[in-house]
Scaffold this motif. Sequence first.
Motif, PDB file in Angstrom:
ATOM      1  N   ASP A  21       1.575   7.266   4.241  1.00 19.49           N
ATOM      2  CA  ASP A  21       0.408   7.440   5.108  1.00 19.49           C
ATOM      3  C   ASP A  21      -0.622   6.337   4.872  1.00 19.49           C
ATOM      4  O   ASP A  21      -1.225   5.824   5.828  1.00 19.49           O
ATOM      5  N   GLN A  22      -0.848   5.962   3.618  1.00 20.00           N
ATOM      6  CA  GLN A  22      -1.803   4.889   3.324  1.00 20.00           C
ATOM      7  C   GLN A  22      -1.350   3.565   3.949  1.00 20.00           C
ATOM      8  O   GLN A  22      -2.153   2.831   4.535  1.00 20.00           O
ATOM      9  N   ILE A  23      -0.073   3.271   3.804  1.00 20.54           N
ATOM     10  CA  ILE A  23       0.443   2.018   4.373  1.00 20.54           C
ATOM     11  C   ILE A  23       0.379   2.069   5.900  1.00 20.54           C
ATOM     12  O   ILE A  23       0.024   1.079   6.546  1.00 20.54           O
ATOM     13  N   ALA A  24       0.687   3.224   6.483  1.00 21.69           N
ATOM     14  CA  ALA A  24       0.626   3.373   7.938  1.00 21.69           C
ATOM     15  C   ALA A  24      -0.796   3.150   8.449  1.00 21.69           C
ATOM     16  O   ALA A  24      -1.004   2.504   9.488  1.00 21.69           O
ATOM     17  N   ARG A  25      -1.795   3.661   7.718  1.00 21.08           N
ATOM     18  CA  ARG A  25      -3.185   3.455   8.135  1.00 21.08           C
ATOM     19  C   ARG A  25      -3.568   1.984   8.048  1.00 21.08           C
ATOM     20  O   ARG A  25      -4.287   1.458   8.900  1.00 21.08           O
ATOM     21  N   ALA A  26      -3.068   1.316   7.018  1.00 20.71           N
ATOM     22  CA  ALA A  26      -3.363  -0.113   6.871  1.00 20.71           C
ATOM     23  C   ALA A  26      -2.752  -0.919   8.015  1.00 20.71           C
ATOM     24  O   ALA A  26      -3.335  -1.905   8.473  1.00 20.71           O
ATOM     25  N   ILE A  27      -1.585  -0.490   8.494  1.00 23.46           N
ATOM     26  CA  ILE A  27      -0.958  -1.156   9.639  1.00 23.46           C
ATOM     27  C   ILE A  27      -1.755  -0.861  10.907  1.00 23.46           C
ATOM     28  O   ILE A  27      -2.032  -1.756  11.712  1.00 23.46           O
ATOM     29  N   ALA A  28      -2.156   0.400  11.071  1.00 21.49           N
ATOM     30  CA  ALA A  28      -2.860   0.807  12.294  1.00 21.49           C
ATOM     31  C   ALA A  28      -4.198   0.107  12.445  1.00 21.49           C
ATOM     32  O   ALA A  28      -4.590  -0.281  13.553  1.00 21.49           O
ATOM     33  N   ASP A  29      -4.915  -0.066  11.339  1.00 19.13           N
ATOM     34  CA  ASP A  29      -6.256  -0.653  11.469  1.00 19.13           C
ATOM     35  C   ASP A  29      -6.290  -2.161  11.197  1.00 19.13           C
ATOM     36  O   ASP A  29      -7.352  -2.773  11.132  1.00 19.13           O
ATOM     37  N   GLY A  30      -5.097  -2.768  11.052  1.00 20.31           N
ATOM     38  CA  GLY A  30      -5.031  -4.226  10.998  1.00 20.31           C
ATOM     39  C   GLY A  30      -5.115  -4.853   9.616  1.00 20.31           C
ATOM     40  O   GLY A  30      -5.054  -6.082   9.493  1.00 20.31           O
ATOM     41  N   ARG A  31      -5.242  -4.048   8.568  1.00 16.43           N
ATOM     42  CA  ARG A  31      -5.289  -4.649   7.222  1.00 16.43           C
ATOM     43  C   ARG A  31      -3.926  -5.181   6.805  1.00 16.43           C
ATOM     44  O   ARG A  31      -3.837  -6.059   5.946  1.00 16.43           O
ATOM     45  N   LEU A  32      -2.866  -4.648   7.412  1.00 16.72           N
ATOM     46  CA  LEU A  32      -1.520  -5.193   7.243  1.00 16.72           C
ATOM     47  C   LEU A  32      -1.066  -5.696   8.604  1.00 16.72           C
ATOM     48  O   LEU A  32      -0.879  -4.914   9.532  1.00 16.72           O
ATOM     49  N   ALA A  33      -0.922  -7.008   8.740  1.00 16.87           N
ATOM     50  CA  ALA A  33      -0.630  -7.609  10.040  1.00 16.87           C
ATOM     51  C   ALA A  33       0.853  -7.522  10.368  1.00 16.87           C
ATOM     52  O   ALA A  33       1.701  -7.277   9.495  1.00 16.87           O
ATOM     53  N   ASN A  34       1.162  -7.731  11.652  1.00 12.52           N
ATOM     54  CA  ASN A  34       2.554  -7.820  12.070  1.00 12.52           C
ATOM     55  C   ASN A  34       3.284  -8.882  11.245  1.00 12.52           C
ATOM     56  O   ASN A  34       2.790  -9.990  11.065  1.00 12.52           O
ATOM     57  N   GLY A  35       4.445  -8.525  10.712  1.00 11.46           N
ATOM     58  CA  GLY A  35       5.243  -9.471   9.945  1.00 11.46           C
ATOM     59  C   GLY A  35       4.900  -9.563   8.476  1.00 11.46           C
ATOM     60  O   GLY A  35       5.585 -10.251   7.713  1.00 11.46           O
ATOM     61  N   ALA A  36       3.829  -8.873   8.041  1.00  6.25           N
ATOM     62  CA  ALA A  36       3.439  -8.930   6.628  1.00  6.25           C
ATOM     63  C   ALA A  36       4.531  -8.328   5.746  1.00  6.25           C
ATOM     64  O   ALA A  36       5.166  -7.333   6.107  1.00  6.25           O
ATOM     65  N   GLN A  37       4.732  -8.950   4.586  1.00  5.21           N
ATOM     66  CA  GLN A  37       5.748  -8.436   3.667  1.00  5.21           C
ATOM     67  C   GLN A  37       5.123  -7.411   2.731  1.00  5.21           C
ATOM     68  O   GLN A  37       4.045  -7.638   2.168  1.00  5.21           O
ATOM     69  N   LEU A  38       5.809  -6.296   2.563  1.00  9.30           N
ATOM     70  CA  LEU A  38       5.349  -5.278   1.621  1.00  9.30           C
ATOM     71  C   LEU A  38       5.798  -5.646   0.208  1.00  9.30           C
ATOM     72  O   LEU A  38       6.784  -6.362   0.018  1.00  9.30           O
ATOM     73  N   PRO A  39       5.063  -5.161  -0.798  1.00  8.39           N
ATOM     74  CA  PRO A  39       5.453  -5.462  -2.180  1.00  8.39           C
ATOM     75  C   PRO A  39       6.857  -4.938  -2.489  1.00  8.39           C
ATOM     76  O   PRO A  39       7.255  -3.890  -1.966  1.00  8.39           O
ATOM     77  N   PRO A  40       7.627  -5.641  -3.311  1.00 12.39           N
ATOM     78  CA  PRO A  40       8.931  -5.126  -3.733  1.00 12.39           C
ATOM     79  C   PRO A  40       8.796  -3.763  -4.399  1.00 12.39           C
ATOM     80  O   PRO A  40       7.756  -3.443  -4.998  1.00 12.39           O
ATOM     81  N   HIS A  41       9.831  -2.965  -4.289  1.00 17.77           N
ATOM     82  CA  HIS A  41       9.790  -1.600  -4.787  1.00 17.77           C
ATOM     83  C   HIS A  41       9.337  -1.521  -6.241  1.00 17.77           C
ATOM     84  O   HIS A  41       8.439  -0.741  -6.584  1.00 17.77           O
ATOM     85  N   ARG A  42       9.952  -2.336  -7.110  1.00 14.36           N
ATOM     86  CA  ARG A  42       9.671  -2.225  -8.540  1.00 14.36           C
ATOM     87  C   ARG A  42       8.243  -2.651  -8.871  1.00 14.36           C
ATOM     88  O   ARG A  42       7.570  -2.037  -9.705  1.00 14.36           O
ATOM     89  N   ILE A  43       7.762  -3.706  -8.202  1.00 10.52           N
ATOM     90  CA  ILE A  43       6.392  -4.177  -8.475  1.00 10.52           C
ATOM     91  C   ILE A  43       5.384  -3.123  -8.047  1.00 10.52           C
ATOM     92  O   ILE A  43       4.427  -2.808  -8.770  1.00 10.52           O
ATOM     93  N   LEU A  44       5.589  -2.543  -6.859  1.00 11.14           N
ATOM     94  CA  LEU A  44       4.650  -1.531  -6.387  1.00 11.14           C
ATOM     95  C   LEU A  44       4.697  -0.287  -7.260  1.00 11.14           C
ATOM     96  O   LEU A  44       3.652   0.303  -7.580  1.00 11.14           O
ATOM     97  N   ALA A  45       5.906   0.106  -7.695  1.00 17.02           N
ATOM     98  CA  ALA A  45       6.035   1.272  -8.567  1.00 17.02           C
ATOM     99  C   ALA A  45       5.288   1.040  -9.882  1.00 17.02           C
ATOM    100  O   ALA A  45       4.593   1.929 -10.395  1.00 17.02           O
ATOM    101  N   HIS A  46       5.405  -0.186 -10.423  1.00 17.15           N
ATOM    102  CA  HIS A  46       4.714  -0.511 -11.677  1.00 17.15           C
ATOM    103  C   HIS A  46       3.201  -0.469 -11.499  1.00 17.15           C
ATOM    104  O   HIS A  46       2.477   0.105 -12.339  1.00 17.15           O
ATOM    105  N   GLU A  47       2.695  -1.058 -10.395  1.00 10.36           N
ATOM    106  CA  GLU A  47       1.249  -1.101 -10.162  1.00 10.36           C
ATOM    107  C   GLU A  47       0.665   0.292  -9.959  1.00 10.36           C
ATOM    108  O   GLU A  47      -0.456   0.574 -10.397  1.00 10.36           O
ATOM    109  N   LEU A  48       1.414   1.153  -9.275  1.00 14.44           N
ATOM    110  CA  LEU A  48       0.896   2.482  -8.964  1.00 14.44           C
ATOM    111  C   LEU A  48       1.276   3.519 -10.009  1.00 14.44           C
ATOM    112  O   LEU A  48       0.856   4.684  -9.921  1.00 14.44           O
ATOM    113  N   LYS A  49       2.103   3.102 -10.983  1.00 20.83           N
ATOM    114  CA  LYS A  49       2.562   4.003 -12.038  1.00 20.83           C
ATOM    115  C   LYS A  49       3.298   5.221 -11.462  1.00 20.83           C
ATOM    116  O   LYS A  49       3.034   6.370 -11.814  1.00 20.83           O
TER     117      LYS A  49
END
Length: 460
Positions: A21-49
Motif C-alpha cells: 500500500d505504501q509503494i502504491a501510494r508513492a506511485i499514485a502521487d508521483g513520488r515513484l515515477a513511471n519506470g522507476a526501479q524498486l529496491p532489490p528484495h534483500r536490500i529492502l528487507a534489510h533496511e526495513l528489518k
Amino acid sequence: MTMAFLDPAALSRPVYQSLADQIARAIADGRLANGAQLPPHRILAHELKISVQTVSRAYEELIRRGLVSGETGRGSFVRRQEPASDVPYLEERPGETIDLSILKPVCETMHLDRMKAVLAEMAVDLPASAALSFRPNVIFPGHRAVAVEWLRHCGVEASPGNVILTNGATAGMTVAMMSAASTGTVIATETLGHHTLVPLASYLGLKMAGVAIDDEGMVPEALAALCRQEDVRAVFLQPSPINPSASMMGLARREALIAVARENALSIIENDPLGPLIEDRPPPVAALAPERTLYVTTFTKSVLPGLRTGYLVAPDRLMPAVANRHLVSHWIATPLLAEVASRWVRDGTAMDLVRWQRKALARRQATVAEMLAGIDHRAHPMGLHVWLPLRSRTEEEVFVAQARLRGVALAPGRSFQIGRDEHPAVRIAVGSASEAELKAGLRVVAGLYHAAPEPLLLAI
C-alpha cells in the motif's frame, strides 16, 4: 537507491499488504515515477528489518494490481500508468474504498428479488425462439411492439419497424455512429462528452470534434462554425443530465441545434440512457426532429444495471444502414435480457422501478446539497451524479489522488474532455454506494475542497 518514499514506522499487519500500500501510494502521487526501479528484495528487507519473503509478497501484490513489473535478472520496475482519462471509474473495488466513480442507479435487495422472480417465471414459459433462434425477425416482433410502449414513456413516438433492439446504450451508440458518418468524416459533440467516444470513433475511422458548451450544453453558433470548417456529418448530443456537467438542455436550445443540423444536413445521435427517469423535461430531440435523429436509450441507468438491453430508433432513410451495421457488428441483442425488459414493460415493473429510483435519487441529491453546502457544484435533483468544478487540471489530479488516498474513488474531469477546451472538475456518482458511504465520501470531498491550495499541493 533511495527509499525515502517508505515509512517503516507506519507498517502494520499484514506487513506485506501495508508495504504494498505504501509503494502504491508513492506511485499514485508521483513520488515513484513511471519506470522507476524498486529496491532489490534483500536490500529492502534489510533496511526495513523484515523478511525477504515479506518483501517478495508485497512485490507480487503490486504486480497483481498492475503497478509493478518483474523482469528476470534486472529487478522490479514501476509500470507505466495509463492516464486516468482512459478509465474514469474504478475498475475494481479493493478493501474499504468508497466507490463514487462508477455511474449506476441506486440498487437494493428488492431489485435482485425482482430479477429472481422474473427469471423463475421465464423458467416456466420461456418462448422457444428466445433460446433456439438466431434470427432477429423471428425473435423480436413482439419485443419491438413493447419497445414502442416504453419509448412513449421516454417521450418518443416510433413505429416497431424503426426500432432495433441492442445490448444497451454502448451498442446503440456504436451502430448509430457507424450509420450516420463514413470513414474520415467528423462527428461533432460537446467538449464534455461520453468518455468512450474518442476511442470508439478512432476504431471506426471517424473523427470527433469537441464543440464549445455553456450551462445548457452545446452552443449552436459554435456548431455552425465547425460545419463551415470541417466535413461534419453528424452531431452527438446528451441533452439530459447524463452529460458530465449534469446540465439539462432547454427546449429553445434543442430547437436551435436542430436548426443548425437541418441547415447543414446533419444526422443527430441522441444518447438518452436515463429514458423516463427525469420528470418534466423538454421533449427529446428525437421528438422534435424525428426525420434525422438516431435515438439511443437503455434500461441500465434507470431500472437495473444488469439489464443490459435497450433500443435504437432510426428514421426511415437510415434504417437500412442501421439494420445492416447492427447485424455485422452485433448480429442480435441478447434474447433473454430483451425478454426480461419486455415483460417488465408490459406488467409495469419497469416504470415501478423508475418511480422508485426517482425517489431514491432525490433523497441522495438532497444529501449532496446538504454535505456540499457553500461549494459550487452542479447536479440535477434526480440525476445520477454531481459535477464539482475545480480551478486547474493540476488541482483536479491532486484532488482525485488525495481522495483516493483517503479511501474515496472519484472520476477525473479530464476523462470526459473532447477537444482542447479544459473543464477541470471531478464527477461524483451518487448511486454506486450506500447512503452511509455516500455521506462519508462527500465528507472527504468537502474537506479536500476547503483545504488551502498550498497544503493540498504539498501533500503530493
